[in-house]
Design a protein around this motif. Structure first.
Motif, PDB file in Angstrom:
ATOM      1  N   ILE A 233       1.088  -1.236   0.522  1.00  0.00           N
ATOM      2  CA  ILE A 233      -0.478  -0.184  -0.114  1.00  0.00           C
ATOM      3  C   ILE A 233       0.534   1.620  -0.099  1.00  0.00           C
ATOM      4  CG2 ILE A 233      -1.894   1.255   1.347  1.00  0.00           C
ATOM      5  CD1 ILE A 233      -3.219  -1.497   1.921  1.00  0.00           C
ATOM      6  N   ALA A 234       2.249   1.218   0.507  1.00  0.00           N
ATOM      7  CA  ALA A 234       3.140   2.859   1.129  1.00  0.00           C
ATOM      8  C   ALA A 234       3.355   2.234  -0.358  1.00  0.00           C
ATOM      9  CB  ALA A 234       3.305   1.800   1.563  1.00  0.00           C
ATOM     10  N   ASP A 235       4.249   1.755  -0.803  1.00  0.00           N
ATOM     11  CA  ASP A 235       4.876   1.803  -2.538  1.00  0.00           C
ATOM     12  C   ASP A 235       3.297   2.133  -3.146  1.00  0.00           C
ATOM     13  OD1 ASP A 235       6.817   0.540  -1.624  1.00  0.00           O
ATOM     14  OD2 ASP A 235       6.312  -1.528  -1.775  1.00  0.00           O
ATOM     15  N   LEU A 236       2.099   1.848  -3.564  1.00  0.00           N
ATOM     16  CA  LEU A 236       1.126   2.146  -4.027  1.00  0.00           C
ATOM     17  C   LEU A 236       0.715   3.193  -3.679  1.00  0.00           C
ATOM     18  CD1 LEU A 236      -1.119  -0.418  -4.165  1.00  0.00           C
ATOM     19  CD2 LEU A 236       0.542   0.015  -6.154  1.00  0.00           C
ATOM     20  N   LYS A 237       0.844   4.265  -2.868  1.00  0.00           N
ATOM     21  CA  LYS A 237       0.884   5.434  -2.387  1.00  0.00           C
ATOM     22  C   LYS A 237       1.515   6.313  -3.071  1.00  0.00           C
ATOM     23  CE  LYS A 237      -2.675   5.382   1.647  1.00  0.00           C
ATOM     24  NZ  LYS A 237      -2.005   4.886   3.192  1.00  0.00           N
ATOM     25  N   GLN A 238       2.655   6.055  -3.031  1.00  0.00           N
ATOM     26  CA  GLN A 238       4.429   6.526  -3.641  1.00  0.00           C
ATOM     27  C   GLN A 238       3.931   6.569  -5.017  1.00  0.00           C
ATOM     28  OE1 GLN A 238       7.695   4.849  -1.671  1.00  0.00           O
ATOM     29  NE2 GLN A 238       7.246   5.565   0.319  1.00  0.00           N
ATOM     30  N   ALA A 239       3.127   6.195  -5.773  1.00  0.00           N
ATOM     31  CA  ALA A 239       3.682   5.782  -7.022  1.00  0.00           C
ATOM     32  C   ALA A 239       2.176   5.853  -7.639  1.00  0.00           C
ATOM     33  CB  ALA A 239       3.544   4.718  -7.639  1.00  0.00           C
ATOM     34  N   GLN A 240       1.222   7.161  -6.603  1.00  0.00           N
ATOM     35  CA  GLN A 240      -0.068   7.542  -7.040  1.00  0.00           C
ATOM     36  C   GLN A 240       1.066   9.322  -8.145  1.00  0.00           C
ATOM     37  OE1 GLN A 240      -2.065   8.177  -4.642  1.00  0.00           O
ATOM     38  NE2 GLN A 240      -2.844   6.397  -3.999  1.00  0.00           N
ATOM     39  N   PRO A 241      -0.041   9.543  -9.274  1.00  0.00           N
ATOM     40  CA  PRO A 241       0.649  10.815 -10.199  1.00  0.00           C
ATOM     41  C   PRO A 241       0.545  12.200  -9.209  1.00  0.00           C
ATOM     42  CG  PRO A 241      -1.328   9.779 -10.625  1.00  0.00           C
ATOM     43  CD  PRO A 241      -0.980   8.759  -9.293  1.00  0.00           C
ATOM     44  N   ARG A 242       1.165  12.494  -9.576  1.00  0.00           N
ATOM     45  CA  ARG A 242       0.890  14.090  -8.769  1.00  0.00           C
ATOM     46  C   ARG A 242      -0.453  14.674  -8.950  1.00  0.00           C
ATOM     47  NH1 ARG A 242       7.153  16.194  -7.251  1.00  0.00           N
ATOM     48  NH2 ARG A 242       8.159  14.168  -6.506  1.00  0.00           N
TER      49      ARG A 242
END
Length: 408
Positions: free
Chosen positions: A263-272
């Motif tokens: 989940i943490a990795d996916l949150k970091q991969a979300q576009p700005r």
């Protein structure tokens, strides 16, 4: 008439003298009948000094206080006439040298006696031969003188040998004293080394006894702990099942940590904000009929499903085979042989592990094998069809995307 009468005693005396001379010539001479020059070497060589002192003391009826030389001179003087001492010396010489006298008795001429004497001198055995030769009836004055000369020279040689032997004896005594001193030092060192080794051995034995005592004490402690463990196991029912539940809980905690990390990795991969958002990937659906679209390439791939409900295995197979993959299943050691799991893992290209329906041992074996070999593996908590579809969707980013249609 008177002349005749007076001549008869003369004739008679001559006849008696001739008979006495013949008698003397046919028997062995006695000690006191020998020449005085023979007495000194005969007493000195033929009789030991210790015996001579003992015999003189016996004859005198007391202890002899004179020195050895005086005893020798007194005995030689007494040999000149027949008396108690000379008769005792005669008897002792006859007893002591009886075998030699018997050997000389076979000599019939002076030359034979001389030959026996020369043989005795050559053999170094002159004591008995000197007495037997001097008292032999065929020993004349010339042979007697020669025997005395030979014995005189033998005594000189014996004295020289004695002096040489005394020198050797003195040297040997000094060598013996030196060796005795060295032996004493060696014995002292050996005794010290022995005492040291004995002390070391005693110390080692003490250490060994302590070690044995400690080992016995540890064995007693181990026995006590084993007894306590048995009592605790008997006091707590269903301990093994509780232990398995604890292990299962630990697995779930670890799985939760992995999901949180994802989940943490996916949150970091979300576009700005302000960046273009790519269209969402098509969801994997399991329709009752029609076509199934998969965004991953599974054609001709072998997919191993470990665990899951036995009633859903047919649905798992249909879902995997619709996209062109080959399906394999292992229940995680519930009914299937656990030893076959490694061979199934080796034959698979993709592994789907349903952790909710699998044994603890199978879970760790799958995880260790995939981590060690780098094989792709998807862990699914819920053994449902939708969970399996989501698991396949998770690996879509790791494989080349493509659309694949498969008919029912």
């Amino acid at each position: 008439m008177c002349d005749k009468d007076q001549s008869l005693p003369v004739i008679s005396n001559c006849t008696h003298a001739g008979t006495e001379t013949a008698a003397l010539a046919s028997r062995r001479r006695r000690l006191w009948e020998l020449s005085h020059t023979c007495h000194c070497p005969l007493v000195g060589v033929g009789l030991p000094l210790g015996y001579l002192r003992k015999l003189v003391g016996k004859m005198t009826g007391g202890r002899v206080l004179a020195d050895d030389y005086e005893v020798h001179v007194g005995a030689v003087t007494e040999c000149g006439a027949r008396n108690r001492l000379s008769e005792a010396l005669q008897k002792e010489l006859e007893r002591r040298y009886a075998p030699v006298i018997l050997r000389f008795r076979g000599a019939k001429t002076t030359e034979q006696v001389a030959e026996l004497w020369r043989t005795a001198v050559a053999n170094g055995d002159v004591s008995g031969a000197f007495w037997a030769g001097l008292t032999h009836p065929r020993c004349d004055a010339e042979l007697e003188e020669q025997m005395c000369r030979d014995l005189h020279m033998i005594q000189h040689q014996a004295g020289a040998c004695v002096r040489a032997d005394m020198g050797k004896f003195t040297a040997l005594q000094e060598e013996n004293a030196r060796l005795t001193h060295e032996l004493a030092k060696l014995q002292q060192r050996s005794q010290a080394a022995l005492m040291e080794k004995t002390g070391e051995l005693e110390r080692q034995e003490a250490v060994l006894l302590r070690t044995r005592a400690e080992a016995i004490g540890k064995d007693s402690v181990i026995d006590g702990l084993r007894l306590d463990l048995a009592q605790l196991q008997a006091a707590i029912p269903a301990l093994e099942s509780r232990t398995r539940l604890v292990e299962r809980l630990a697995q779930m905690d670890e799985r939760e940590k992995e999901l949180r990390q994802q989940i943490a990795d996916l949150k970091q991969a979300q576009p700005r904000p302000g960046t273009a958002v790519p269209p969402p990937a098509p969801k994997l659906e399991v329709p009752t009929g029609g076509k199934l679209k998969m965004p991953i390439r599974l054609v001709d791939q072998s997919v191993l499903c470990v665990g899951g409900r036995s009633g859903n295995v047919a649905t798992y197979r249909a879902l995997i085979e619709r996209v062109g993959a080959q399906f394999a299943h292992h229940d995680g050691g519930l009914e299937d042989n656990a030893n076959l799991l490694d061979s199934s893992l080796a034959a698979a290209d993709l592994v789907i592990c349903q952790t909710g329906c699998i044994s603890h041992s199978a879970y760790w074996r799958v995880k260790d094998y995939c981590k060690r070999t780098g094989k792709r593996c998807v862990f699914i908590d819920n053994p449902s069809i939708s969970s399996l579809a989501r698991g396949l969707q998770e690996v879509s980013g790791e494989m080349e995307p493509a659309a694949l249609d498969a008919s029912d």
